[in-house]
Scaffold this active site. Structure first.
Site, PDB file in Angstrom:
ATOM      1  N   GLU A 137    -102.372  -9.983 -85.223  1.00 18.70           N
ATOM      2  CA  GLU A 137    -102.637  -8.542 -85.241  1.00 18.70           C
ATOM      3  C   GLU A 137    -102.749  -8.004 -86.669  1.00 18.70           C
ATOM      4  OE1 GLU A 137    -103.647  -7.285 -82.547  1.00 18.70           O
ATOM      5  OE2 GLU A 137    -102.945  -8.923 -81.281  1.00 18.70           O
ATOM      6  N   HIS A 140    -106.154  -8.352 -87.973  1.00 15.65           N
ATOM      7  CA  HIS A 140    -107.054  -7.255 -87.582  1.00 15.65           C
ATOM      8  C   HIS A 140    -107.003  -6.114 -88.594  1.00 15.65           C
ATOM      9  CE1 HIS A 140    -108.672  -8.496 -83.747  1.00 15.65           C
ATOM     10  NE2 HIS A 140    -107.467  -8.783 -83.277  1.00 15.65           N
TER      11      HIS A 140
END
Length: 190
Positions: A137, A140
Site C-alpha cells: 500500500e 501506491h
C-alpha cells in the site's frame, strides 16, 4: 459510500502522493468510505490513490486472514519506512490490477513511522503479511504498483493482461473508475 477503484493505467496511480497535514471531517469521511470500498471489493488494503485521491493515506484490515484475526483495522497516514530486514518472495494481487497475480520480493520486516486516524504519531515494527500489505500500500503512495516490482520476464508474461486492464476489457466484482483524472481534486479527496 463505496468509491470506484482506479486501475493499472490511471494516472493517479503513477504519481507520488502528497502528505496530509491533519485529519478533518472530509478526510475522516474518506477513511470510512475507503474501509467500506475495500470491504466491498474483498480487499485487505487500500491506498487513497486507488480511489483517485493523491494523498498519503491508506487503510488495511487483515483480520480475515488466519493468524491475523486479532489485528485491528489500521489507518496509516504519512508513512515512512525507517528500517527493513530480511527478504521474502510471495505472490501478490491488487484491486487496481484485477485478475492479475505475481511474485514480488519484499523485506519480511519493517520499522514504520506513521500517523493514525487521530493524527497521533507511532513508530512500530511489523512482520509477515502485515509488513507485506503495508509495503504494497505504501508503494501506491509512491506511484508504484506491485507489477512494477515483478521480475522482467514475469512482467512480460502478464503484459497482455495489463493491456486488457488499461483498455477497460477486464471486469471486476467492484466498481472500477474509468478515465479518472481527479488526482486529488474530487469530492472524496476534499
Amino acid at each position: 459510500m463505496i468509491l470506484p477503484i482506479n486501475t493499472y493505467s490511471d494516472e493517479v496511480l503513477h504519481q507520488k502522493a502528497k502528505p496530509l497535514k491533519g485529519v478533518d471531517a472530509d478526510i475522516s469521511s474518506l477513511i470510512d468510505s475507503m474501509f467500506e470500498s475495500m470491504e466491498n471489493a474483498s480487499g485487505i488494503g487500500l491506498a487513497a490513490p486507488q480511489v483517485g485521491c493523491s494523498i498519503r493515506l491508506l487503510v488495511l484490515d487483515v483480520s480475515c486472514m488466519k493468524s491475523y484475526e486479532d489485528v485491528p483495522p489500521m489507518v496509516v497516514i504519512n508513512p515512512n519506512v525507517l528500517a527493513v530486514r530480511g527478504k521474502n518472495l510471495m505472490e501478490e494481487g491488487c484491486l487496481s490490477v484485477p485478475g492479475v497475480q505475481g511474485d514480488v520480493l519484499r523485506p519480511s520486516e519493517i520499522t514504520l513511522k506513521y500517523r493514525d486516524r487521530n493524527f497521533q504519531e507511532h513508530t512500530e515494527e511489523f512482520s509477515g503479511m502485515l509488513a507485506r500489505v503495508l509495503q504494497h500500500e505504501i508503494d501506491h503512495l509512491n506511484g508504484t504498483l506491485f507489477v512494477d516490482r515483478m521480475e522482467k520476464r514475469d512482467r512480460r508474461r502478464i503484459q497482455q493482461e495489463l493491456d486488457d486492464i488499461a483498455a477497460g476489457l477486464v471486469p471486476a466484482d467492484y466498481p472500477i473508475a474509468r478515465e479518472c483524472s481527479r488526482g486529488g481534486e474530487g469530492p472524496a479527496c476534499m
